[in-house]
Design a protein around this motif. Structure first.
Motif, short mmCIF file in Angstrom:
data_model
loop_
_atom_site.label_atom_id
_atom_site.label_comp_id
_atom_site.label_asym_id
_atom_site.label_seq_id
_atom_site.Cartn_x
_atom_site.Cartn_y
_atom_site.Cartn_z
N SER A 6 0.82 -1.21 0.00
CA SER A 6 0.00 0.00 0.00
C SER A 6 0.85 1.26 0.00
O SER A 6 0.46 2.28 -0.60
N ASP A 7 2.02 1.22 0.65
CA ASP A 7 2.91 2.39 0.70
C ASP A 7 3.51 2.67 -0.67
O ASP A 7 3.48 3.80 -1.16
N GLU A 10 0.79 3.57 -3.27
CA GLU A 10 0.00 4.74 -2.88
C GLU A 10 -1.50 4.48 -2.90
O GLU A 10 -2.28 5.19 -3.55
N ILE A 11 -1.89 3.42 -2.17
CA ILE A 11 -3.31 3.14 -2.03
C ILE A 11 -3.63 2.91 -0.55
O ILE A 11 -2.75 2.56 0.25
N ASN A 12 -4.89 3.10 -0.19
CA ASN A 12 -5.31 2.90 1.20
C ASN A 12 -5.29 1.41 1.55
O ASN A 12 -5.85 0.59 0.79
N PRO A 13 -4.68 1.03 2.67
CA PRO A 13 -4.63 -0.39 3.06
C PRO A 13 -6.01 -1.03 3.15
O PRO A 13 -6.16 -2.23 2.93
N SER A 14 -7.03 -0.22 3.47
CA SER A 14 -8.38 -0.77 3.60
C SER A 14 -8.90 -1.31 2.28
O SER A 14 -9.73 -2.23 2.25
N ILE A 15 -8.42 -0.76 1.16
CA ILE A 15 -8.84 -1.24 -0.16
C ILE A 15 -8.32 -2.67 -0.38
O ILE A 15 -9.02 -3.54 -0.91
N ASN A 23 -1.65 -7.42 2.62
CA ASN A 23 -0.83 -6.24 2.33
C ASN A 23 0.63 -6.57 2.59
O ASN A 23 1.17 -6.31 3.66
N SER A 318 4.08 -1.03 12.06
CA SER A 318 3.80 0.29 11.49
C SER A 318 3.77 1.35 12.56
O SER A 318 4.33 2.44 12.41
#
Length: 490
Positions: A6-7, A10-15, A23, A318
Motif C-alpha cells: 500500500s505504501d 499509494e493506495i489505502n490499506p483498507s482497499i 498487504n 507500522s
C-alpha cells in the motif's frame, strides 16, 4: 516511509483488506505460504477449480512417470520451477529471493509419484488426493517444496487476481505490461506457456497479491509432524480390525525394551512410529481422511496464524516505525562509519524499546516473541530507511550472520540478534561472531540481545561475566519486558 504494498503503490490499506488480499511487505519476505488444503476445503468455486487443476497436473505427471521418464529434460520441463518470489512470502533471509524447485525435488517426486499417489483419481479412504502427501513420504520433498509447487500451479490465478486489482485501484504510472513465463500448462503441447499481464512493477520486477484465505504459517494442514504426533488416534480410526491389530502389534515390537521400572523415551517412541508408518503406508490415507473431516479447523487455524503475522509485522510494526520517526533521531543519523552508525541506531532502538513503550511490538496476545527469526525480521523492517547497505543473513562460507551492515566495500559491521532465552547463547557469544568476522574480512561486530524478564537478564549477565564480555560496548542488552503504566509508577 515505505514498507508495504500500500505504501509503494499509494493506495489505502483498507482497499487491499476489502479485496481480500494480504498487504505484503516489499522489503522482505513475510513468514507465510499458500496451503493447498485451503483450496480443497473452500466452498469458493474458483478455489475448487484450482484444486482440481492441481490434481489434473499430478495425474499427467503420474501417467508420464509410469511410462518412464528417461531424460532429465522432461523432469526439467515438468517439475522444475523458479520460486514465485513476486508474492513476497516465504522464509528468505534477504529480500524475497528463494531457490525454487530444483533438480533434487524434480528427481525425488518424479521417481516416487506412482507410490505417493497410488490411488490418484480412484480414492477409497479419502475424499480426494492432496499434493501435500508428497511431504509425508521420505522422498526429499519438504513443506517449502509443496508451497512453491502449489504457487506455481496456481500462478495464472494469482496473476489474474493481481491484474484485476491493479487495473481498478492502482495508478497507471505504477503498471506495466509484463510477459510472464510458465503461466499455464498446454496439455496438447505438454509444455508450460507464457502469458502477458498488466501488473504493478517495483524494483524492476512485477508484484503479486495473494488472497489471505489461502495463506498459513509454520506447517501445511496436512503435515508429517501431526502424522507422527497423532499416531494412536489415526490408527485407532482404521475400521479394518485385522489391519489395526497388525499396525499396533508392529509398533509395539518396534519399541526397544525399556530399563526396569522405566518407560520408553519420546525419541524411542517417535522412531517406532516412523518404522511403523514406513511398514504400513496405508496409515497416511487414514491420517489424510481425519484431516479432510476437519476443513473448518484448517480454515480457522490458518486464519489465526495469518492474523498473528499481520498483527506483528504490519499493525504493530507500522506503529513502531511511526513512533520511532517522531520520537527519536533513528532515521536521521549520519555516521562516519558503519560501526558507529550501527551502534548509534541500536542504542536509539534500545532507548525507544525500554523508555517509549516500544516493547509492545514484541508481544502478541500478551505473550512475548520467542522466535529469533521474527526478531531479526522486525529489525530488518525497521532499518529499511537507512543510507547504509543492509544485507541480511549474509553467508560467506562459514554460516549466516543476521546482518552485514556496510558503508562501502571496505567498511563492514556484522550484527547478531539473539534472544536471551536461546539455549546456545553462550556458545554463540564465545565463538560464532569471531568466526564470522574472519569469513567476512572485518573485525567489527555488534551483538544485540533481547530479554523479557529478570531471570533472562541474570542468565545473560552471568554468561557475559564468564566470557569477560560484561563491559563490552559492542554487546547491547535490550529490555523488552512489560513496563508498568506511568500512572501506576510510584
Amino acid at each position: 516511509m515505505k514498507i508495504y504494498f500500500s505504501d509503494f503503490f499509494e493506495i489505502n490499506p483498507s482497499i487491499i483488506e476489502d479485496y481480500g488480499a494480504f498487504n505484503i511487505s516489499l522489503i522482505n519476505d513475510l513468514p507465510l505460504f499458500i496451503d493447498p488444503f485451503l483450496l480443497f476445503g473452500s466452498k469458493k468455486e474458483e478455489y475448487i477449480k484450482l484444486h482440481g487443476g492441481i490434481l489434473k497436473y499430478l495425474t499427467f505427471l503420474k501417467q508420464k512417470a509410469e511410462l518412464g521418464i528417461n531424460e532429465f529434460s522432461q523432469v526439467k520441463s515438468w517439475y522444475l520451477f523458479p520460486e514465485v518470489k513476486q508474492n513476497w512470502f516465504g522464509y528468505s533471509k534477504v529480500g524475497n529471493g528463494g531457490s525454487g524447485l530444483g533438480k533434487k525435488f524434480g528427481e525425488a517426486l518424479s521417481s516416487s509419484i506412482h507410490i505417493v499417489f497410488d490411488d490418484l483419481g480412484k480414492e477409497v479412504v479419502t475424499q480426494s488426493s492432496h499434493l501435500e502427501k508428497a511431504g509425508l513420504f521420505e522422498i526429499g520433498v519438504g513443506k517449502d517444496n509443496i508451497s512453491d509447487f502449489t504457487t506455481n500451479l496456481i500462478k495464472e490465478y494469482l496473476l489474474e487476481y493481481t491484474e484485476k486489482f491493479a487495473q481498478k485501484f492502482i495508478d497507471a504510472k505504477f503498471l506495466k505490461k509484463v510477459n510472464v513465463s510458465k503461466v499455464y500448462f498446454n496439455y496438447d503441447l505438454e509444455r508450460w506457456m507464457p502469458k502477458e499481464f498488466e501488473l504493478p512493477v517495483l524494483f524492476g520486477d512485477y508484484v503479486l497479491l495473494t488472497p489471505k484465505d489461502l495463506l498459513t504459517k509454520d506447517d501445511n494442514w496436512i503435515n508429517s509432524n501431526d502424522l507422527r504426533g497423532d499416531f494412536d488416534r489415526i490408527c485407532g480410526s482404521i475400521p479394518n480390525d485385522q489391519l489395526r491389530h497388525e499396525i499396533f502389534n508392529y509398533f509395539k515390537k518396534s519399541l526397544p525394551a525399556p530399563p526396569k521400572n522405566k518407560k520408553n523415551t519420546q525419541k524411542e517412541i517417535s522412531q517406532a512410529v516412523h518404522y511403523t508408518i514406513k511398514k504400513f503406508p496405508e496409515i497416511i490415507k487414514y491420517y489424510v481422511k481425519l484431516k479432510e473431516e476437519n476443513k473448518a479447523g484448517a480454515k480457522n487455524i490458518s486464519r489465526q496464524k495469518v492474523d498473528q503475522v499481520e498483527s506483528i509485522f504490519i499493525h504493530q510494526l507500522s506503529k513502531f516505525v511511526e513512533h520511532l520517526m517522531e520520537d527519536s533521531d533513528f532515521y536521521t543519523i549520519s555516521p562516519e562509519s558503519s560501526y558507529e552508525g550501527s551502534l548509534k541506531r541500536l542504542l536509539f532502538l534500545k532507548s525507544f524499546i525500554e523508555d517509549n513503550d516500544g516493547y509492545r511490538l514484541f508481544y502478541v496476545d500478551h505473550q512475548p516473541i520467542k522466535r529469533e527469526e521474527d526478531l531479526q525480521l522486525i529489525y530488518r523492517l525497521t532499518w529499511f530507511a537507512s543510507d547504509l547497505d543492509v544485507n541480511r543473513e549474509v553467508n560467506n562460507g562459514r554460516g549466516p550472520v543476521d546482518y552485514a551492515i556496510s558503508s562501502g566495500s571496505k567498511d563492514k559491521t556484522l550484527i547478531e540478534f539473539k534472544l536471551a532465552s536461546n539455549s546456545k547463547l553462550k556458545q554463540n557469544l564465545a565463538k560464532q561472531v569471531e568466526v564470522y568476522e574472519k569469513a567476512n574480512n572485518t573485525k567489527k561486530s555488534i551483538k544485540a540481545i533481547l530479554y523479557f524478564d529478570v531471570t533472562e537478564y541474570n542468565k545473560v549477565q552471568k554468561t557475559l561475566k564468564e566470557l569477560n564480555l560484561d563491559k563490552a560496548e559492542n554487546i547491547i542488552l535490550i529490555d523488552a519486558g512489560r513496563k508498568p503504566s506511568a500512572s501506576n509508577v510510584k
